[in-house]
Design an enzyme around this catalytic site. Sequence first.
Site, PDB file in Angstrom:
ATOM      1  N   HIS A 156      38.087 -26.898   3.012  1.00  0.00           N
ATOM      2  CA  HIS A 156      38.515 -27.467   4.343  1.00  0.00           C
ATOM      3  C   HIS A 156      38.133 -29.285   4.703  1.00  0.00           C
ATOM      4  O   HIS A 156      38.637 -29.634   5.709  1.00  0.00           O
ATOM      5  CB  HIS A 156      37.832 -26.832   5.409  1.00  0.00           C
ATOM      6  N   ASP A 364      37.770 -37.216   7.734  1.00  0.00           N
ATOM      7  CA  ASP A 364      37.986 -35.927   8.251  1.00  0.00           C
ATOM      8  C   ASP A 364      38.958 -35.122   7.343  1.00  0.00           C
ATOM      9  O   ASP A 364      39.906 -35.747   6.688  1.00  0.00           O
ATOM     10  CB  ASP A 364      38.411 -35.792   9.723  1.00  0.00           C
TER      11      ASP A 364
HETATM   12  P1  ADP Z   1      35.560 -29.607  12.567  1.00  0.00           P
HETATM   13  O1  ADP Z   1      36.123 -28.451  11.822  1.00  0.00           O
HETATM   14  O2  ADP Z   1      35.094 -30.565  11.731  1.00  0.00           O
HETATM   15  O3  ADP Z   1      34.686 -29.320  13.944  1.00  0.00           O
HETATM   16  P2  ADP Z   1      38.273 -29.837  13.780  1.00  0.00           P
HETATM   17  O4  ADP Z   1      38.897 -30.923  14.489  1.00  0.00           O
HETATM   18  O5  ADP Z   1      39.222 -29.456  12.614  1.00  0.00           O
HETATM   19  O6  ADP Z   1      36.995 -30.326  13.280  1.00  0.00           O
HETATM   20  O7  ADP Z   1      38.018 -28.548  14.443  1.00  0.00           O
HETATM   21  C1  ADP Z   1      37.340 -28.425  15.551  1.00  0.00           C
HETATM   22  C2  ADP Z   1      37.671 -27.118  16.436  1.00  0.00           C
HETATM   23  O8  ADP Z   1      36.545 -26.969  17.255  1.00  0.00           O
HETATM   24  C3  ADP Z   1      39.022 -27.435  17.206  1.00  0.00           C
HETATM   25  O9  ADP Z   1      39.812 -26.176  17.186  1.00  0.00           O
HETATM   26  C4  ADP Z   1      38.636 -27.590  18.506  1.00  0.00           C
HETATM   27  O10 ADP Z   1      39.251 -27.316  19.714  1.00  0.00           O
HETATM   28  C5  ADP Z   1      37.161 -26.732  18.638  1.00  0.00           C
HETATM   29  N1  ADP Z   1      35.858 -27.474  19.543  1.00  0.00           N
HETATM   30  C6  ADP Z   1      35.860 -28.876  19.369  1.00  0.00           C
HETATM   31  N2  ADP Z   1      34.841 -29.509  20.301  1.00  0.00           N
HETATM   32  C7  ADP Z   1      34.714 -28.267  21.287  1.00  0.00           C
HETATM   33  C8  ADP Z   1      34.120 -27.987  22.534  1.00  0.00           C
HETATM   34  N3  ADP Z   1      33.524 -28.787  23.031  1.00  0.00           N
HETATM   35  N4  ADP Z   1      34.180 -26.683  23.054  1.00  0.00           N
HETATM   36  C9  ADP Z   1      34.913 -25.588  22.155  1.00  0.00           C
HETATM   37  N5  ADP Z   1      35.830 -25.922  21.229  1.00  0.00           N
HETATM   38  C10 ADP Z   1      35.540 -27.162  20.725  1.00  0.00           C
END
Ligand code: ADP
Length: 462
Positions: A156, A364
Amino acid sequence: MSRLIVVSNRTADLESSVQAGGLAVAIGSALEETGGLWFGWDGNIVDDGVEQAPNIVQHNNATVATVPLTRSDYDNYYLGYSNKVIWPSFHYRLGLLDFQTAFIEGYRRVNAMMADHLAKLISPQDLVWIHDYHLIPLAAELRKRGVTARIGFFLHIPFPPPDVLVAVPEHDWLIETLFAYDIVGFQTSWDVTNFQRYVLDQANGVLKAGGQTSAFGRTVVARNFPIGIDVDEVRNMAHTSEAEAQIRLLAQRALNRAQIIGVDRLDYTKGLPDRFRAFRRLLELFPDNVKRVSLMQIAPPTREEVAAYVDIREELEGLSGNINGEFGDFDWTPVRYIHRAIPRNTLAALFRGSKAGLVTPLRDGMNLVAKEYIAAQDDDDPGVLILSRFAGAAEDLEEALIVNPYDLDDVANAMQRALKMPLAERIERHHGLIGRVRTRDVKHWRELFLRALRDTKQQAAA
Ligand code: ADP
């Protein structure tokens, strides 16, 4: 249909669909369809020496089997080799790599322990799908235990260039273990190229047609399978009556102001300090935005036991305080910084209510927030996505405003352009973006990977 077995560091709670993202739902439904099994850590930490027998729970037609980690597993496998060695270096941040020999020992031990339990649960006809950087050597451990089923791996996070990877202690062993898989999947073609370069330069490997990659006496298929989201889930969450009410409230509070939104785990890969500095640059370069535009940054804490995460939190709190102190007024707070998780439906409403989505990681794997921001927009009045060229999503989302997150003026100019963009251009860009996010959604990703895995030949028994 072959039974699917999914393995990831953490399993999702299949009972609670409220906070489960598109990935957990997509995997859960594939497990339901095939009577499959999800295996991973249950999130608990037990004392060293306590037996780590799997706990097996049935959810309708799917089974979830979990094991706890011991304190030293958690310190060495999870916090240590996974999150202080692989995570920073695979995100090209060698300066943050922090290695101890005990880390690699813990990483090997946990992968072996998981293989001990898992090997007993796998039949030769099963399809095994292993996820992410915590479990790279798991297939090699399973093969040692006689598993002949087809095994695929999906990374990922990014795969770094060989010049970076060779700084990772035990990199040669780590990459050799990838060759125990039948398929190795990456997010982008950049990651595949980096992997191939390593194989050619460091492992005397050979590349053939169709992603076939040979080294260490084995051949794997290495391809990119860009992950997606469940577009309708996000879209529906952004359009409930509750979301409408939240957006109205936001508009009333903001009067004729615009909001730019950022949503990220508080991780040093996400480029948050530079993002705050770029917002300051926006206010300096284009002072008409003072009192008119605010940045809402939602950044829940993660991995707070790793020092680098404490540092980034302090830096960010300092920066938001400085900007608010310098530019803010009694009736306007330039940066609103929320340091906690927010329910997914509220996030979708906030995305929809924001004129621009600011997604500026320094590196990322994919970045799902970029795709969620697009999915939440109104087709006839969409906001503008500002996207780092270093997010995997940028390979696909070319109609976004693509920026270099290290260049603060570039990001500030993109914010200004987004805020001033005429409706016709916003609609045209959005049209291209939503089309691609919809076609390459999470189901498409799952099907593509599993089809490719199914198409490989099963290993001969040893
Ligand atoms: P990573 O896997 O590195 O965290 P991604 O952007 O690929 O980054 O995925 C992050 C996921 O977590 C997304 O689905 C996003 O909506 C969720 N997310 C990020 N911040 C929050 C938050 N404050 N509250 C709830 N969900 C969150």
